[in-house]
Design an enzyme around this catalytic site. Structure first.
Site, PDB file in Angstrom:
ATOM      1  N   LYS A 160      -9.119   0.660 -13.836  1.00 27.62           N
ATOM      2  CA  LYS A 160      -9.136  -0.189 -12.632  1.00 27.62           C
ATOM      3  C   LYS A 160     -10.551  -0.636 -12.306  1.00 27.62           C
ATOM      4  O   LYS A 160     -10.789  -1.792 -11.919  1.00 27.62           O
ATOM      5  CB  LYS A 160      -8.558   0.582 -11.431  1.00 27.62           C
ATOM      6  CG  LYS A 160      -7.066   0.759 -11.471  1.00 27.62           C
ATOM      7  CD  LYS A 160      -6.611   1.458 -10.186  1.00 27.62           C
ATOM      8  CE  LYS A 160      -5.117   1.702 -10.203  1.00 27.62           C
ATOM      9  NZ  LYS A 160      -4.704   2.577  -9.087  1.00 27.62           N
ATOM     10  N   THR A 161     -11.493   0.290 -12.441  1.00 26.35           N
ATOM     11  CA  THR A 161     -12.890  -0.062 -12.132  1.00 26.35           C
ATOM     12  C   THR A 161     -13.358  -1.191 -13.036  1.00 26.35           C
ATOM     13  O   THR A 161     -13.943  -2.175 -12.574  1.00 26.35           O
ATOM     14  CB  THR A 161     -13.794   1.181 -12.290  1.00 26.35           C
ATOM     15  OG1 THR A 161     -13.427   2.122 -11.286  1.00 26.35           O
ATOM     16  CG2 THR A 161     -15.262   0.827 -12.151  1.00 26.35           C
ATOM     17  N   ASP A 177     -15.867   0.487  -3.343  1.00 27.26           N
ATOM     18  CA  ASP A 177     -15.243   0.639  -4.654  1.00 27.26           C
ATOM     19  C   ASP A 177     -14.976  -0.766  -5.212  1.00 27.26           C
ATOM     20  O   ASP A 177     -14.244  -1.540  -4.589  1.00 27.26           O
ATOM     21  CB  ASP A 177     -13.920   1.415  -4.452  1.00 27.26           C
ATOM     22  CG  ASP A 177     -13.174   1.646  -5.750  1.00 27.26           C
ATOM     23  OD1 ASP A 177     -13.325   0.837  -6.696  1.00 27.26           O
ATOM     24  OD2 ASP A 177     -12.420   2.631  -5.820  1.00 27.26           O
ATOM     25  N   VAL A 178     -15.537  -1.084  -6.371  1.00 25.49           N
ATOM     26  CA  VAL A 178     -15.393  -2.455  -6.906  1.00 25.49           C
ATOM     27  C   VAL A 178     -13.958  -2.830  -7.258  1.00 25.49           C
ATOM     28  O   VAL A 178     -13.689  -4.012  -7.470  1.00 25.49           O
ATOM     29  CB  VAL A 178     -16.220  -2.732  -8.190  1.00 25.49           C
ATOM     30  CG1 VAL A 178     -17.649  -3.032  -7.902  1.00 25.49           C
ATOM     31  CG2 VAL A 178     -15.999  -1.703  -9.249  1.00 25.49           C
ATOM     32  N   GLY A 238     -26.396   4.224  -9.635  1.00 25.48           N
ATOM     33  CA  GLY A 238     -26.287   5.007 -10.862  1.00 25.48           C
ATOM     34  C   GLY A 238     -27.613   5.046 -11.617  1.00 25.48           C
ATOM     35  O   GLY A 238     -28.645   4.567 -11.133  1.00 25.48           O
ATOM     36  N   ASN A 293     -19.738   3.475  -5.174  1.00 24.58           N
ATOM     37  CA  ASN A 293     -18.839   4.441  -4.521  1.00 24.58           C
ATOM     38  C   ASN A 293     -19.295   5.879  -4.778  1.00 24.58           C
ATOM     39  O   ASN A 293     -18.584   6.820  -4.430  1.00 24.58           O
ATOM     40  CB  ASN A 293     -17.387   4.241  -4.983  1.00 24.58           C
ATOM     41  CG  ASN A 293     -17.175   4.678  -6.421  1.00 24.58           C
ATOM     42  OD1 ASN A 293     -18.129   4.951  -7.148  1.00 24.58           O
ATOM     43  ND2 ASN A 293     -15.923   4.763  -6.845  1.00 24.58           N
ATOM     44  N   ASN A 337     -12.546  -8.883  -9.358  1.00 23.42           N
ATOM     45  CA  ASN A 337     -13.111  -9.067  -8.009  1.00 23.42           C
ATOM     46  C   ASN A 337     -14.489  -9.716  -8.053  1.00 23.42           C
ATOM     47  O   ASN A 337     -14.797 -10.621  -7.268  1.00 23.42           O
ATOM     48  CB  ASN A 337     -13.188  -7.723  -7.280  1.00 23.42           C
ATOM     49  CG  ASN A 337     -11.812  -7.225  -6.882  1.00 23.42           C
ATOM     50  OD1 ASN A 337     -10.928  -8.033  -6.576  1.00 23.42           O
ATOM     51  ND2 ASN A 337     -11.607  -5.920  -6.896  1.00 23.42           N
ATOM     52  N   ARG A 351     -23.853  13.494 -20.939  1.00 23.43           N
ATOM     53  CA  ARG A 351     -24.238  12.740 -22.134  1.00 23.43           C
ATOM     54  C   ARG A 351     -25.283  13.532 -22.916  1.00 23.43           C
ATOM     55  O   ARG A 351     -25.938  14.431 -22.384  1.00 23.43           O
ATOM     56  CB  ARG A 351     -24.740  11.348 -21.740  1.00 23.43           C
ATOM     57  CG  ARG A 351     -23.582  10.421 -21.489  1.00 23.43           C
ATOM     58  CD  ARG A 351     -23.986   9.044 -21.073  1.00 23.43           C
ATOM     59  NE  ARG A 351     -24.322   8.981 -19.658  1.00 23.43           N
ATOM     60  CZ  ARG A 351     -24.631   7.861 -19.021  1.00 23.43           C
ATOM     61  NH1 ARG A 351     -24.649   6.726 -19.672  1.00 23.43           N
ATOM     62  NH2 ARG A 351     -24.919   7.870 -17.732  1.00 23.43           N
ATOM     63  N   TYR A 374     -12.093   3.593 -21.245  1.00 24.56           N
ATOM     64  CA  TYR A 374     -13.424   3.000 -21.138  1.00 24.56           C
ATOM     65  C   TYR A 374     -13.570   1.817 -22.095  1.00 24.56           C
ATOM     66  O   TYR A 374     -13.903   0.711 -21.684  1.00 24.56           O
ATOM     67  CB  TYR A 374     -14.469   4.069 -21.443  1.00 24.56           C
ATOM     68  CG  TYR A 374     -15.911   3.620 -21.303  1.00 24.56           C
ATOM     69  CD1 TYR A 374     -16.476   3.441 -20.040  1.00 24.56           C
ATOM     70  CD2 TYR A 374     -16.719   3.395 -22.425  1.00 24.56           C
ATOM     71  CE1 TYR A 374     -17.802   3.048 -19.907  1.00 24.56           C
ATOM     72  CE2 TYR A 374     -18.027   3.014 -22.293  1.00 24.56           C
ATOM     73  CZ  TYR A 374     -18.583   2.845 -21.036  1.00 24.56           C
ATOM     74  OH  TYR A 374     -19.894   2.457 -20.907  1.00 24.56           O
TER      75      TYR A 374
END
Ligand code: NAD
Ligand code: UDP
Length: 310
Positions: A90-91, A57-58, A11, A33, A98, A185, A144
């Site tokens: 979830k992320t 995917d974390v 990112g 991901n 995790n 943004r 978020y």
């Protein structure tokens, strides 16, 4: 040589962090991901034999032998984190579980990229870390904000319950090269609109404020935070206290790009915070005198040069 895992490493911020960690001679595993990040951000790093890129995917478990983890995986643009709000939660939450589980098993240090959004629409200004915030738990930004708040809770609980060495940084609005062109943004939107002589879209009346930090200052703060003594967990604010209204930002971008764009006003999205400015007293004290070194105009010039080059 340390083995360092960076989640969300492809990112905007993650790609700068991976580059910095490689420069310091570490072995870096970048996990992403590609929801909002892109391989293009890290392609130059792939030439380095100490860099490894993994699609993952974390919110699913991941195992690797590492000494340090920087947990950045999470879309940061309101446009993207609201596309699939359940996945955003979830992320943040499962991703934290995790990564904290991995840190626990390996006795690795782990840093969480938290956010000024934990303060919500703040009633205290500027925001010190001891302020608990004013957050809507059921609004469009909650996936978020609350996801990041729950991640902070998990970090502190793993620290207290399992003695995991955790670090929490609360990042304030950060901008710079490698922001996605469609990211949504305000800084990237305004620069791209100005470079194309299109209307700059201000949401609401433009009197809401943000404090914008250039990415290099953030990376310096994050790396310093990771290297603080184990008894310092944070949270610590990392941001530039220079506060600007969105109207001011629009005018500065138009001036710096020599653009003939006009400003137009659009409806304000729900729960948009009215003001935001970090109190960085703690960062100054605990991060070896860290402070932002790049003012808004200088940072915008570098960011404009990047978007021009695309
Ligand atoms: P970004 O969207 O450019 O980067 C996030 C990265 O995480 C992307 O590469 C994306 O593909 C990846 N990602 C998303 N979900 C994932 C998942 N489930 N598994 C693996 N990878 C996933 O945003 P950014 O500005 O670079 O933000 C990085 C981190 O910093 C985020 O955690 C964000 O919340 C935090 N942060 C950023 C700002 C800011 O102003 N830029 C402010 C506060 C906090
Ligand atoms: N904003 C705007 N025009 C845009 C994009 C954003 O006026 O094209 C506003 C947005 O409503 C908010 C501020 O700029 O008040 C910062 O938005 P951004 O999405 O960059 O970050 P955040 O709201 O998460 O701080």
């Amino acid at each position: 040589m340390k083995q360092v895992l960076v989640t969300g490493g492809a990112g905007f911020i993650g790609s700068h962090l991976c580059a910095r960690l490689l420069e310091e001679g570490n072995d870096v595993i970048c996990l992403d991901n590609y929801f909002t990040g892109s391989k293009a951000n890290v392609i130059p790093l792939l030439r380095n034999p100490h860099f490894e890129l993994i699609r993952h995917d974390v919110s699913k478990p991941f195992v690797a032998e590492v000494d340090e983890i920087y947990n950045l995986a999470c879309p940061a643009s309101p446009v993207y984190y609201q596309i699939d709000p359940i996945q955003t939660v979830k992320t943040s939450v499962l991703g934290a579980v995790n990564m904290l589980g991995l840190a626990k098993r390996l006795d690795a240090k782990i840093l969480q990229a938290s956010t000024s959004e934990v303060y919500g629409d703040p009633k205290i200004h500027p925001q010190p870390e001891k302020y608990w915030g004013n957050v809507n738990p059921i609004g469009p930004r909650s996936c978020y904000d609350e996801g990041k708040r729950c991640a902070e809770t998990l970090f502190m609980d793993y620290h207290r319950q399992n003695k995991v060495r955790v670090k929490i940084v609360r990042v304030f609005n950060t901008y710079g090269p490698h922001m996605g062109t469609n990211d949504g943004r305000v800084v990237s939107n305004f620069i791209i609109q100005a470079l194309q002589d299109k209307d700059l879209t201000i949401y609401g009346d433009g009197n809401q404020t943000r404090s914008f930090q250039y990415v290099d200052d953030l990376i310096e703060g994050m790396v310093r935070m990771m290297n603080t003594p184990d008894d310092f967990t944070g949270p610590v604010n990392i941001g530039n206290p220079g506060e600007f209204s969105i109207n001011e930002l629009a005018r500065i971008v138009i001036r710096l790009t020599n653009s003939s764009s006009r400003i137009v006003y659009r409806p304000l999205p729900g729960d948009d915070p009215k003001q935001r400015r970090p109190d960085i007293t703690l960062a100054r004290e605990r991060l070896g005198g860290w402070e932002p070194t790049i003012c808004l105009e200088e940072g915008l010039k570098k960011t404009i040069a990047y978007f021009r080059s695309l």
